[in-house]
Design a protein around this motif. Structure first.
Motif, PDB file in Angstrom:
ATOM      1  N   THR A 196      64.495  41.198  91.542  1.00  7.70           N
ATOM      2  CA  THR A 196      63.526  41.204  91.458  1.00  7.70           C
ATOM      3  C   THR A 196      62.767  40.872  93.879  1.00  7.70           C
ATOM      4  O   THR A 196      62.373  41.577  94.267  1.00  7.70           O
ATOM      5  CB  THR A 196      62.267  40.557  90.772  1.00  7.70           C
ATOM      6  OG1 THR A 196      62.029  41.304  89.725  1.00  7.70           O
ATOM      7  CG2 THR A 196      60.590  40.326  92.298  1.00  7.70           C
ATOM      8  N   GLY A 197      63.917  39.524  93.678  1.00  8.84           N
ATOM      9  CA  GLY A 197      63.435  38.835  94.794  1.00  8.84           C
ATOM     10  C   GLY A 197      64.224  40.024  96.186  1.00  8.84           C
ATOM     11  O   GLY A 197      63.495  40.081  96.895  1.00  8.84           O
ATOM     12  N   ARG A 198      65.239  40.863  95.681  1.00  8.79           N
ATOM     13  CA  ARG A 198      66.530  41.345  96.660  1.00  8.79           C
ATOM     14  C   ARG A 198      65.316  42.417  96.614  1.00  8.79           C
ATOM     15  O   ARG A 198      65.218  43.321  98.000  1.00  8.79           O
ATOM     16  CB  ARG A 198      67.513  41.583  96.079  1.00  8.79           C
ATOM     17  CG  ARG A 198      68.311  40.780  95.669  1.00  8.79           C
ATOM     18  CD  ARG A 198      69.709  41.357  95.861  1.00  8.79           C
ATOM     19  NE  ARG A 198      69.690  41.171  94.017  1.00  8.79           N
ATOM     20  CZ  ARG A 198      70.833  40.582  93.079  1.00  8.79           C
ATOM     21  NH1 ARG A 198      70.607  39.075  93.589  1.00  8.79           N
ATOM     22  NH2 ARG A 198      70.704  40.829  91.578  1.00  8.79           N
ATOM     23  N   ASP A 218      68.816  34.353  96.321  1.00  8.56           N
ATOM     24  CA  ASP A 218      69.160  34.117  95.305  1.00  8.56           C
ATOM     25  C   ASP A 218      68.250  33.079  95.055  1.00  8.56           C
ATOM     26  O   ASP A 218      67.406  32.662  93.618  1.00  8.56           O
ATOM     27  CB  ASP A 218      70.310  34.087  94.870  1.00  8.56           C
ATOM     28  CG  ASP A 218      70.521  35.659  94.512  1.00  8.56           C
ATOM     29  OD1 ASP A 218      70.013  36.522  94.912  1.00  8.56           O
ATOM     30  OD2 ASP A 218      71.603  36.279  94.117  1.00  8.56           O
ATOM     31  N   ARG A 242      55.309  38.380  88.216  1.00 11.91           N
ATOM     32  CA  ARG A 242      56.667  38.080  88.864  1.00 11.91           C
ATOM     33  C   ARG A 242      57.495  38.878  88.969  1.00 11.91           C
ATOM     34  O   ARG A 242      58.455  39.108  89.765  1.00 11.91           O
ATOM     35  CB  ARG A 242      57.085  36.626  89.314  1.00 11.91           C
ATOM     36  CG  ARG A 242      55.634  35.357  88.820  1.00 11.91           C
ATOM     37  CD  ARG A 242      56.500  34.141  88.586  1.00 11.91           C
ATOM     38  NE  ARG A 242      55.801  32.901  89.293  1.00 11.91           N
ATOM     39  CZ  ARG A 242      55.243  32.142  89.763  1.00 11.91           C
ATOM     40  NH1 ARG A 242      55.787  32.647  90.765  1.00 11.91           N
ATOM     41  NH2 ARG A 242      54.284  30.956  89.684  1.00 11.91           N
ATOM     42  N   ARG A 296      61.843  42.430  96.806  1.00 16.94           N
ATOM     43  CA  ARG A 296      60.648  42.608  97.778  1.00 16.94           C
ATOM     44  C   ARG A 296      61.382  42.354  99.414  1.00 16.94           C
ATOM     45  O   ARG A 296      60.310  42.750 100.043  1.00 16.94           O
ATOM     46  CB  ARG A 296      59.974  41.128  96.854  1.00 16.94           C
ATOM     47  CG  ARG A 296      59.573  41.102  95.727  1.00 16.94           C
ATOM     48  CD  ARG A 296      58.686  39.510  94.965  1.00 16.94           C
ATOM     49  NE  ARG A 296      57.925  39.792  94.036  1.00 16.94           N
ATOM     50  CZ  ARG A 296      57.466  38.899  93.566  1.00 16.94           C
ATOM     51  NH1 ARG A 296      57.464  38.120  93.781  1.00 16.94           N
ATOM     52  NH2 ARG A 296      56.417  39.340  92.240  1.00 16.94           N
ATOM     53  N   PRO A 321      66.503  36.766  90.645  1.00 11.51           N
ATOM     54  CA  PRO A 321      66.591  37.578  91.894  1.00 11.51           C
ATOM     55  C   PRO A 321      67.085  39.155  92.227  1.00 11.51           C
ATOM     56  O   PRO A 321      66.755  39.027  93.735  1.00 11.51           O
ATOM     57  CB  PRO A 321      68.563  37.310  91.933  1.00 11.51           C
ATOM     58  CG  PRO A 321      68.273  35.630  91.219  1.00 11.51           C
ATOM     59  CD  PRO A 321      67.507  36.343  89.616  1.00 11.51           C
ATOM     60  N   LEU A 380      59.038  34.203  99.451  1.00 13.80           N
ATOM     61  CA  LEU A 380      60.701  34.200  99.792  1.00 13.80           C
ATOM     62  C   LEU A 380      61.258  33.700 100.798  1.00 13.80           C
ATOM     63  O   LEU A 380      61.983  33.279 101.737  1.00 13.80           O
ATOM     64  CB  LEU A 380      61.300  35.424  99.109  1.00 13.80           C
ATOM     65  CG  LEU A 380      61.020  36.174  97.480  1.00 13.80           C
ATOM     66  CD1 LEU A 380      61.447  37.176  97.947  1.00 13.80           C
ATOM     67  CD2 LEU A 380      62.314  35.266  97.229  1.00 13.80           C
ATOM     68  N   SER A 408      64.488  32.772  94.957  1.00 17.24           N
ATOM     69  CA  SER A 408      63.434  33.603  94.425  1.00 17.24           C
ATOM     70  C   SER A 408      63.381  32.531  93.352  1.00 17.24           C
ATOM     71  O   SER A 408      62.458  33.052  92.482  1.00 17.24           O
ATOM     72  CB  SER A 408      64.559  34.789  94.170  1.00 17.24           C
ATOM     73  OG  SER A 408      64.738  36.109  94.813  1.00 17.24           O
ATOM     74  N   ARG A 409      64.761  32.322  92.754  1.00 21.77           N
ATOM     75  CA  ARG A 409      64.754  31.203  91.189  1.00 21.77           C
ATOM     76  C   ARG A 409      63.259  30.409  91.870  1.00 21.77           C
ATOM     77  O   ARG A 409      62.973  29.606  90.676  1.00 21.77           O
ATOM     78  CB  ARG A 409      66.336  30.313  90.859  1.00 21.77           C
ATOM     79  CG  ARG A 409      66.895  31.603  90.487  1.00 21.77           C
ATOM     80  CD  ARG A 409      68.136  31.162  90.069  1.00 21.77           C
ATOM     81  NE  ARG A 409      68.973  31.889  89.784  1.00 21.77           N
ATOM     82  CZ  ARG A 409      70.054  32.466  90.872  1.00 21.77           C
ATOM     83  NH1 ARG A 409      70.000  31.916  91.809  1.00 21.77           N
ATOM     84  NH2 ARG A 409      70.940  33.322  90.223  1.00 21.77           N
ATOM     85  N   TRP A 448      56.777  38.847  99.687  1.00 21.59           N
ATOM     86  CA  TRP A 448      57.758  38.664  99.972  1.00 21.59           C
ATOM     87  C   TRP A 448      57.739  37.736 100.893  1.00 21.59           C
ATOM     88  O   TRP A 448      58.825  36.704 101.294  1.00 21.59           O
ATOM     89  CB  TRP A 448      58.637  39.439 100.637  1.00 21.59           C
ATOM     90  CG  TRP A 448      58.094  40.350 102.343  1.00 21.59           C
ATOM     91  CD1 TRP A 448      57.374  39.485 103.467  1.00 21.59           C
ATOM     92  CD2 TRP A 448      57.276  41.423 101.939  1.00 21.59           C
ATOM     93  NE1 TRP A 448      55.840  40.544 104.136  1.00 21.59           N
ATOM     94  CE2 TRP A 448      56.315  41.530 103.205  1.00 21.59           C
ATOM     95  CE3 TRP A 448      57.252  42.929 101.223  1.00 21.59           C
ATOM     96  CZ2 TRP A 448      55.235  42.518 103.670  1.00 21.59           C
ATOM     97  CZ3 TRP A 448      56.536  43.885 101.493  1.00 21.59           C
ATOM     98  CH2 TRP A 448      55.196  43.712 102.522  1.00 21.59           C
TER      99      TRP A 448
END
Length: 317
Positions: free
Chosen positions: A282-284, A270, A159, A286, A280, A259, A273-274, A256
């Motif tokens: 890492t989410g950005r 954000d 993750r 991806r 967040p 997400l 992502s959570r 991705w």
């Protein structure tokens, strides 16, 4: 004594001159001079005259592939074969090099042994915060018998990565036990493909690599791990060649996907992502990778490109 055996002996003993190498090998110095000349021509040894200078295996392996790549551009198969030939030599030569290495050597080498050496070495040396992990896993039986705690550790580590790409053997594609395991790893952002006959177990994580002590092993119990940008670049090129020929999974498993599914339902990046359990930041990363993949520069354009690609048919985990 053939050239490879002589080079291994030289790596272990590090004699400073050809004469010392002849003494170490218990062979006539004339024959050693000839062998050293051949090894110098191939970039395996350096120095001039009687003096010996040792070339790091990471350097000569990468240089050998780079030089051959220029000559072999007419067919990808020839280049792939050349890379595999060089990689096949590496575990043994790295092992010999590590015996004679000093603290000043720029290529730290570690070995691990045991039934779970291939997993343990990544937990010990792989990066679990950022970057991309690429791995070839020809045998995943050990994961099917891993404790839930160990699977959870892998999922948590995945993750935090920007992306995780794994090549698996085609034979496991329809195994329901594997499907359950892949569900957990896919939810953590792992992308996977299938290959009929993976050549060997190995992985690349940033500039850290791990290979079996005997190239070609599918479930190694002796593993060599090295931090080397040159070797990581070479193995990454090899992995990319395998990845292009591997068969994508039926269900989209890009990092991705989860997400974008949640964002399509109205969640912010954000919040999405959570919800899938990643930071967040890492989410950005991806989503940035998804934009690069689809060649777009806005979230709106990304959503349109992703939907047109059919990726929205995948269910969120």
């Amino acid at each position: 004594m053939d050239d490879a055996s002589l080079l291994a002996l030289a790596y272990r003993g590090r004699p400073a001159t050809v004469a010392e190498l002849a003494t170490l090998a218990q062979l006539p110095v004339t024959g050693i001079h000839d062998a050293v000349a051949r090894l110098r021509d191939r970039g395996r040894l350096g120095g001039q005259g009687d003096d010996l200078v040792y070339a790091n295996p990471a350097d000569w392996a990468a240089e050998s592939v780079a030089a051959r790549a220029a000559e072999l551009r007419e067919t990808a198969r020839d280049l792939l074969g050349e890379i595999e030939r060089v990689v096949t030599e590496l575990p043994g030569m790295i092992g010999h090099w590590s015996i004679g290495q000093t603290t000043a050597d720029p290529m730290p080498v570690v070995t691990r042994h045991g039934p779970r050496a291939s997993e343990d070495v990544w937990f010990e040396f792989g990066r679990r915060d950022v970057g991309t992990l690429d791995a070839v896993l020809p045998d995943i039986d050990r994961f099917l018998t891993s404790p839930d705690e160990r699977v959870a550790r892998f999922s948590a580590a995945f993750r935090a990565k920007d992306a995780v790409r794994v090549i698996l053997p085609t034979a496991v594609a329809d195994d329901p036990r594997v499907a359950a395991l892949l569900t957990a790893f896919t939810a953590a952002g792992m992308e996977y493909r299938f290959l009929d006959d993976p050549p060997s177990w190995f992985w690349i994580d940033g500039d850290q690599i791990a290979i079996p002590y005997e190239w070609g092993e599918h479930r190694p119990t002796s593993v060599v791990s090295v931090r080397s940008g040159a070797l990581a670049g070479m193995l990454s090129a090899y992995f990319s060649s395998l990845w292009r020929t591997a068969t994508p999974a039926t269900t989209s498993s890009e990092p991705w996907t989860g997400l974008l599914l949640l964002m399509r339902r109205g969640l912010t990046l954000d919040a999405a992502s959570r919800q899938i359990g990643v930071n967040p930041r890492t989410g950005r990363r991806r989503i940035a990778a998804a934009m690069s993949h689809y060649g777009v520069s806005t979230l709106f354009a990304l959503g349109a490109a992703w939907a047109a690609d059919g990726a929205h048919t995948t269910r969120a985990r």
